[in-house]
Design a protein around this motif. Structure first.
Motif, PDB file in Angstrom:
ATOM      1  N   ALA B  86       0.941  -1.246  -0.009  1.00 37.76           N
ATOM      2  CA  ALA B  86       0.064   0.057   0.020  1.00 37.76           C
ATOM      3  C   ALA B  86       0.950   1.149   0.197  1.00 37.76           C
ATOM      4  N   GLY B  87       2.197   1.122   0.159  1.00 35.09           N
ATOM      5  CA  GLY B  87       3.117   2.357   0.425  1.00 35.09           C
ATOM      6  C   GLY B  87       3.000   3.259   1.518  1.00 35.09           C
ATOM      7  N   THR B  88       2.703   2.637   2.436  1.00 30.94           N
ATOM      8  CA  THR B  88       2.620   3.207   3.542  1.00 30.94           C
ATOM      9  C   THR B  88       4.197   3.085   4.445  1.00 30.94           C
ATOM     10  N   SER B  89       5.064   2.586   3.954  1.00 34.06           N
ATOM     11  CA  SER B  89       6.142   2.211   4.674  1.00 34.06           C
ATOM     12  C   SER B  89       6.847   3.784   5.234  1.00 34.06           C
ATOM     13  N   LEU B  90       7.107   3.591   6.618  1.00 33.59           N
ATOM     14  CA  LEU B  90       7.936   4.928   6.977  1.00 33.59           C
ATOM     15  C   LEU B  90       9.629   5.046   6.940  1.00 33.59           C
ATOM     16  N   SER B  91       9.911   3.764   6.309  1.00 38.41           N
ATOM     17  CA  SER B  91      11.360   3.822   6.167  1.00 38.41           C
ATOM     18  C   SER B  91      11.861   3.850   4.918  1.00 38.41           C
ATOM     19  N   GLY B  92      10.899   4.157   4.017  1.00 43.50           N
ATOM     20  CA  GLY B  92      11.265   4.276   2.448  1.00 43.50           C
ATOM     21  C   GLY B  92      11.600   2.704   1.757  1.00 43.50           C
ATOM     22  N   GLY B  93      11.087   1.795   2.145  1.00 45.73           N
ATOM     23  CA  GLY B  93      10.911   0.346   1.941  1.00 45.73           C
ATOM     24  C   GLY B  93      10.492   0.244   0.288  1.00 45.73           C
ATOM     25  N   ALA B  94       9.686   0.982   0.127  1.00 46.11           N
ATOM     26  CA  ALA B  94       9.171   1.248  -1.137  1.00 46.11           C
ATOM     27  C   ALA B  94       9.671   2.009  -2.025  1.00 46.11           C
ATOM     28  N   LEU B  95      10.623   2.709  -1.836  1.00 48.66           N
ATOM     29  CA  LEU B  95      11.079   3.874  -2.937  1.00 48.66           C
ATOM     30  C   LEU B  95      11.632   3.291  -3.916  1.00 48.66           C
ATOM     31  N   PRO B  96      11.223   3.663  -5.112  1.00 42.51           N
ATOM     32  CA  PRO B  96      11.406   3.040  -6.559  1.00 42.51           C
ATOM     33  C   PRO B  96      12.980   3.136  -6.649  1.00 42.51           C
ATOM     34  N   LEU B  97      13.262   2.445  -7.764  1.00 43.36           N
ATOM     35  CA  LEU B  97      14.645   2.717  -8.393  1.00 43.36           C
ATOM     36  C   LEU B  97      14.416   3.035  -9.951  1.00 43.36           C
ATOM     37  N   GLU B  98      15.482   3.906 -10.170  1.00 43.81           N
ATOM     38  CA  GLU B  98      15.134   4.628 -11.477  1.00 43.81           C
ATOM     39  C   GLU B  98      15.180   3.472 -12.605  1.00 43.81           C
ATOM     40  N   ASP B  99      16.298   2.369 -12.203  1.00 41.95           N
ATOM     41  CA  ASP B  99      16.481   1.292 -13.127  1.00 41.95           C
ATOM     42  C   ASP B  99      15.431  -0.157 -12.755  1.00 41.95           C
ATOM     43  N   GLY B 100      14.715   0.303 -11.904  1.00 44.63           N
ATOM     44  CA  GLY B 100      13.835  -0.989 -11.415  1.00 44.63           C
ATOM     45  C   GLY B 100      12.355  -1.019 -11.752  1.00 44.63           C
ATOM     46  N   VAL B 101      12.085  -2.302 -11.749  1.00 40.99           N
ATOM     47  CA  VAL B 101      10.491  -2.476 -11.977  1.00 40.99           C
ATOM     48  C   VAL B 101       9.802  -2.239 -10.673  1.00 40.99           C
ATOM     49  N   LEU B 102       8.735  -1.488 -10.445  1.00 41.52           N
ATOM     50  CA  LEU B 102       8.259  -1.429  -9.076  1.00 41.52           C
ATOM     51  C   LEU B 102       6.791  -2.478  -9.619  1.00 41.52           C
ATOM     52  N   LEU B 103       6.946  -3.273  -8.563  1.00 35.90           N
ATOM     53  CA  LEU B 103       5.867  -4.258  -8.683  1.00 35.90           C
ATOM     54  C   LEU B 103       4.948  -4.197  -7.678  1.00 35.90           C
ATOM     55  N   SER B 104       3.571  -3.647  -7.818  1.00 34.80           N
ATOM     56  CA  SER B 104       2.588  -3.298  -7.106  1.00 34.80           C
ATOM     57  C   SER B 104       1.590  -4.578  -6.874  1.00 34.80           C
ATOM     58  N   MET B 105       1.440  -5.082  -5.584  1.00 34.41           N
ATOM     59  CA  MET B 105       0.747  -6.074  -5.352  1.00 34.41           C
ATOM     60  C   MET B 105      -0.732  -5.797  -5.054  1.00 34.41           C
ATOM     61  N   MET B 106      -1.197  -4.619  -5.289  1.00 35.12           N
ATOM     62  CA  MET B 106      -2.676  -4.092  -4.807  1.00 35.12           C
ATOM     63  C   MET B 106      -3.681  -4.631  -5.295  1.00 35.12           C
ATOM     64  N   LYS B 107      -3.305  -5.362  -6.611  1.00 35.17           N
ATOM     65  CA  LYS B 107      -4.467  -6.374  -7.347  1.00 35.17           C
ATOM     66  C   LYS B 107      -4.887  -7.509  -6.756  1.00 35.17           C
ATOM     67  N   PHE B 108      -4.020  -8.028  -5.850  1.00 37.60           N
ATOM     68  CA  PHE B 108      -4.249  -9.115  -5.059  1.00 37.60           C
ATOM     69  C   PHE B 108      -4.944  -8.979  -3.749  1.00 37.60           C
ATOM     70  N   ASN B 109      -6.384  -8.499  -4.163  1.00 29.91           N
ATOM     71  CA  ASN B 109      -6.907  -7.856  -2.955  1.00 29.91           C
ATOM     72  C   ASN B 109      -8.276  -8.368  -2.491  1.00 29.91           C
ATOM     73  N   ARG B 110      -8.211  -9.899  -2.632  1.00 26.74           N
ATOM     74  CA  ARG B 110      -9.299 -10.515  -2.302  1.00 26.74           C
ATOM     75  C   ARG B 110      -9.053 -11.555  -1.147  1.00 26.74           C
ATOM     76  N   ILE B 111      -9.931 -11.626  -0.054  1.00 26.40           N
ATOM     77  CA  ILE B 111      -9.915 -12.580   0.912  1.00 26.40           C
ATOM     78  C   ILE B 111     -10.263 -14.005   0.548  1.00 26.40           C
ATOM     79  N   LEU B 112      -9.496 -15.061   0.457  1.00 26.00           N
ATOM     80  CA  LEU B 112      -9.777 -16.221  -0.091  1.00 26.00           C
ATOM     81  C   LEU B 112     -10.439 -17.183   0.704  1.00 26.00           C
ATOM     82  N   GLU B 113     -10.171 -17.184   1.893  1.00 24.85           N
ATOM     83  CA  GLU B 113     -10.922 -18.321   2.843  1.00 24.85           C
ATOM     84  C   GLU B 113     -11.042 -17.614   4.308  1.00 24.85           C
ATOM     85  N   ILE B 114     -12.305 -17.790   4.673  1.00 23.52           N
ATOM     86  CA  ILE B 114     -12.415 -17.517   6.226  1.00 23.52           C
ATOM     87  C   ILE B 114     -12.864 -18.869   7.073  1.00 23.52           C
ATOM     88  N   ASP B 115     -11.968 -19.210   7.818  1.00 21.88           N
ATOM     89  CA  ASP B 115     -12.086 -20.862   8.308  1.00 21.88           C
ATOM     90  C   ASP B 115     -12.043 -20.568   9.969  1.00 21.88           C
TER      91      ASP B 115
END
Lengths: 399, 498
Positions: B86-115
């Motif tokens: 979600a990009g809420t890191s307070l330490s810059g953990g998700a800071l992009p790189l000029e030569d890096g692919v930014l892989l966002s996982m935010m489309k993985f947004n479903r709960i699969l099973e509640i047991d």
């Protein structure tokens, strides 16, 4: 002829590992050797015994943290904590009765290397959950530390938890910082008599899903041990201050009122009951293969039902059904069908806790890993112990 | 700006950008690949907003297979990858790189099973922390770790950071509430660890992955444990004439064997700012304010509140008020939870630090922090999770005054050094990221850091996943593999044998 090294300081231990690395000669790494009959045997000329590196480094009861040398005996640790009305919340077992070794021989390092947790693991977490920091010597002979003495710490990878359950195959720990907790003021056990294993499974699940804060939940079938001679018994443990226990007991009585045959085990008797289950006393005095099965809690009774169709077994359920201990009759080996049944019932893993040397050499003692995962485990081993000198083969061939 | 150096971009990757984009579009079709500068803007920073960088390209995969193929492509072509939740890191953990692919996982947004029978929830990593609780709360359950960004932060990000929260003293961190993961390695290999059962088998890779800050693998599925919500929770506001007395009270409560659900402390500056902002009813004539929350059955809560009150009184408390309703309890917390933005109102900018110390060192650390405040000429407000010694000093500065950001960063570094000096650590829950990367040697020796990097080498030998984060110096894995040994050297002759 091989040698037995018995260092008394981390520096001496470092020297032994450095030498072994240079010589490319494997070491069997043990604390005091109390769990030698568990796991795969190590083929090595030399033994490195860690229980000479013993003693408390720092203990501030108000900080709830104990820093102790890895070879300190578990009994010493428990005695010290008890003096300050504290304890290891994960209540590690003394496996001497099932492994056929002298009682109370284990070290704290051995407990953490095998991530050994007792019945309260259900609520309090496993041994590894309580590890805050460690100092160790890698298979390269490098002394290092990881983690610290505080509960909240995300400074770098969590090597201290990550190295628990690695059976001394990545590094040899020389000290640990462990989170400890106050002992409960009181405990008692709410008992249901005569439930089928299916009924017991749903009763335990309901109890765990309530706000009764059950800290251990086990089920023993009829005839399994003296406690369950007449009827099967289902045990739900409550710990805390008296007024809270009373309230939670009432809650359990009401949630589970459809099972009218209810009893109570109080105080010391309750402690003894859980102590005996923790140490697997009902399985003592036999040399039949004993398997530890970790499955999703509701699958426990299904796995047992499937096993009973095929084999003669003695069993008990702990961790609300998520931990099943199974003693097998007959020669076996049973590993393949046993693991297939687990896979068919939601997955999990099986570990052979007790077995003859021959059996342990011929079956997978630990759950076989998928190829990709095994590849990763081998790369991890190669990073920390490139010459394969620390407990080679103790868990898996090639690790 | 940007005092922290990032790895030099690969000129070759930059040159090949259009080909890389086209190749990735073949794996993730449609809107899943973003390469337009304006559309990439939202991804240029996380919650450490002082640092910004546009990525090479943003990819938003929707399936595990796509994640696997994107990673394999990057592995085969030596392209760096920066994972992002979600990009809420307070330490810059998700800071992009000029030569890096930014892989966002935010489309993985479903709960699969509640047991709920097994007290487990299986979810995709882009679901928010609060989303898990929301999904099970009608049945009385909740997910225990509660970082203050829980409305926004993703569970995948929580795995990466081993997030805590105000209740971690009693209920543990992410690592203590995690049962299983599905991960994808940089090679594209998919691995499953754990499940609904307890204690994963063989090496405890769950432990190594939790808090690994996106440097080891991409998480594509998470299984967490959920708990039954406590029946009652009540909070007490306790004021003290000084932080020292408050600190002693914290130690004594824990020492008495009481583990509160939450135990927070605020200093004068933070109390005033929060009260002014939220009107939580905080006393303004105290120097330190403690919020203690006790949860469980009502009878137990009442009993413990009495004991806590007695301990507070013994330690010189000058104010005590216990919440009389759920509404009032929430108001107490509203002030605490709004403390960061409240401080934001009294200063143009602030820097949020995150060290942990042994509880006993609290009075000493607060004293020395005041001295540092005078030395650096900047004010500091203190908000902290007192129960587990996790400090959040907020350093007040004005970025428009030349040199103040640098002064604030220097002050922050001094605070973290102080934490390490008293036996604590650099970061309790915000992560190392880029922010504390260069301070790692304050806490770890070179050999300590080497072991950390060896874990990295086992997972990601080419060091393509999130490089520039966590480690101050990147050694090549081959370089780390070198062993200094003295062939044939005999072991200490005086080591006892048996």
């Amino acid at each position: 002829m091989g040698e037995g090294f018995h260092p008394t300081t981390a520096e001496e231990l470092e020297a032994v590992v450095k030498w072994a690395a240079a010589e490319r000669t494997p070491l069997e790494v043990i604390g005091s050797g109390s769990k030698r009959n568990w796991g795969r045997a190590v083929q090595s000329a030399h033994t490195l015994r860690v229980d000479g590196i013993a003693g408390v480094i720092d203990y501030e009861p108000a900080e709830l943290v104990l820093t102790v040398k890895a070879g300190t005996s578990l009994t010493d640790v428990q005695t010290l904590l008890k003096e300050h009305n504290q304890e290891l919340p994960f209540e590690p077992a003394d496996l001497s009765a099932v492994l056929g070794v002298p009682v109370q021989a284990g070290t704290i390092g051995g407990v953490l290397a095998t991530n050994l947790s007792g019945p309260r693991r259900l609520k309090a977490g496993a041994a590894r959950d309580h590890v805050l920091g460690l100092e160790a010597v890698s298979g390269r002979g490098e002394i290092f530390k990881a983690g610290g003495r505080v509960v909240k710490n995300v400074t770098g990878y969590d090597l201290s938890r990550g190295f628990c359950s690695s059976w001394g195959t990545l590094a040899v720990a020389t000290s640990f910082s462990i989170k400890v907790l106050p002992r409960a003021a009181k405990e008692c056990t709410f008992v249901l008599l005569g439930l089928t294993s299916q009924e017991a499974s749903s009763a335990m699940s309901e109890a765990m899903g309530s706000s009764a804060e059950v800290s251990s939940a086990a089920h023993l079938p009829k005839g399994f041990c003296p406690l369950s001679q007449e009827h099967s018994i289902t045990l739900l443990r409550l710990e805390g201050i008296p007024v809270s226990i009373e309230y939670r007991l009432d809650k359990l009585r009401s949630i589970l009122k459809r099972f009218p045959s209810q009893e109570l085990i109080e105080g010391q008797a309750s402690r003894k009951t859980w102590g005996d289950l923790r140490d697997l006393i009902p399985f003592a005095g036999s040399d039949k293969p004993l398997w530890k099965l970790s499955v999703s809690p509701t699958a426990g009774q299904q796995v047992i039902a499937e096993l009973e169709k095929r084999f003669a077994i003695r069993w008990m359920m702990d961790w609300a059904g998520g931990l099943v201990w199974v003693e097998m009759e007959g020669e076996g080996p049973h590993d393949v069908p046993l693991r297939r049944i687990i896979t068919e019932n939601g997955g999990g893993h099986a570990t052979l806790l007790r077995g003859s040397v021959e059996l342990r050499a011929s079956v997978d003692v630990f759950q076989p890993q998928a190829e990709t995962l095994m590849g990763l485990s081998k790369r991890l081993k190669a990073q920390f112990d490139p010459h394969g000198i620390l407990n080679p083969g103790r868990m898996y061939a090639g690790i | 700006m940007a005092a922290i150096a990032m790895p030099k971009p690969s000129q070759e990757t930059l040159r090949k950008r259009s080909k890389i984009v086209a190749d990735l579009q073949k794996i993730v079709r449609g809107e899943g690949v973003i390469c337009d500068e304006i559309e990439m803007r939202p991804y240029e920073t996380d919650a450490l907003t002082a640092y910004r960088q546009l990525p090479l390209v943003v990819v938003l995969p929707e399936t595990v297979d796509q994640v696997s193929r994107v990673l394999k492509y990057c592995y085969d072509n030596d392209v760096k990858v920066v994972p992002r939740g979600a990009g809420t890191s307070l330490s810059g953990g998700a800071l992009p790189l000029e030569d890096g692919v930014l892989l966002s996982m935010m489309k993985f947004n479903r709960i699969l099973e509640i047991d709920l029978e097994n007290r487990a929830v299986v979810t995709q990593p882009g679901v928010t922390n609060l989303g898990i609780t929301t999904a099970v709360q009608q049945d009385g359950f909740y997910y225990a770790p509660d970082p203050s960004s829980q409305i926004a932060c993703s569970i995948g990000g929580n795995i990466a950071e081993n997030s805590g929260g105000v209740h971690s003293l009693k209920y543990g961190l992410t690592t203590n509430n995690l049962l299983g993961l599905e991960i994808v390695l940089i090679t594209g290999e998919v691995i499953r660890l754990g499940g609904k059962h307890l204690d994963s088998e063989a090496y405890d890779l769950l432990a190594l992955l939790t808090g690994s800050e996106g440097l080891l693998a991409i998480v594509t599925e998470v299984t967490v444990r959920v708990l039954q919500k406590p029946e009652t929770a009540r909070a007490a506001l306790i004021g003290f004439p000084s932080s020292e007395e408050a600190g002693k009270c914290v130690a004594e409560i824990i020492g008495a064997g009481i583990i509160p659900g939450g135990m927070e402390l605020m200093d004068k500056l933070a109390i005033d700012a929060a009260e002014d902002f939220v009107h939580a009813g905080y006393p303004l004539d105290v120097d330190a304010l403690m919020i203690v929350e006790l949860d469980g059955p009502e009878a137990e809560v009442d009993d413990l509140l009495k004991r806590v009150s007695a301990i507070a009184e013994k330690n010189g408390s000058s104010y005590l008020h216990v919440s009389q309703s759920e509404e009032e309890r929430n108001t107490f917390w509203a002030g605490r939870k709004a403390a960061f933005p409240a401080v934001g109102r009294i200063s143009p900018d602030y820097l949020c630090m995150d060290g942990t110390i042994p509880r006993a060192a609290l009075p000493q650390v607060l004293q020395e922090m005041q001295e540092l405040s005078e030395k650096h000429g900047l004010r500091v407000a203190n908000v902290f999770h007192a129960g587990d010694g996790n400090l959040h000093p907020l350093i007040l500065y004005d970025a428009n005054i030349p040199g103040e950001l640098a002064a604030a960063e220097a002050f922050g570094a001094d605070i973290l050094r102080l934490c390490v000096k008293v036996g604590g650590v650099l970061t309790g829950e915000h992560g190392v990221g880029i922010e504390k990367r260069d301070l790692m040697p304050e806490m770890y020796s070179e050999d300590d850091l080497k072991q950390q990097q060896r874990v990295k080498c086992a997972f990601d030998e080419k060091q393509l996943l999130n490089p520039g984060k966590m480690f101050p110096v990147l050694h090549r894995c081959a370089e780390l593999g070198f062993m200094h040994v003295h062939q044939g050297q005999l072991p200490f002759p005086d080591i006892p044998r048996f």
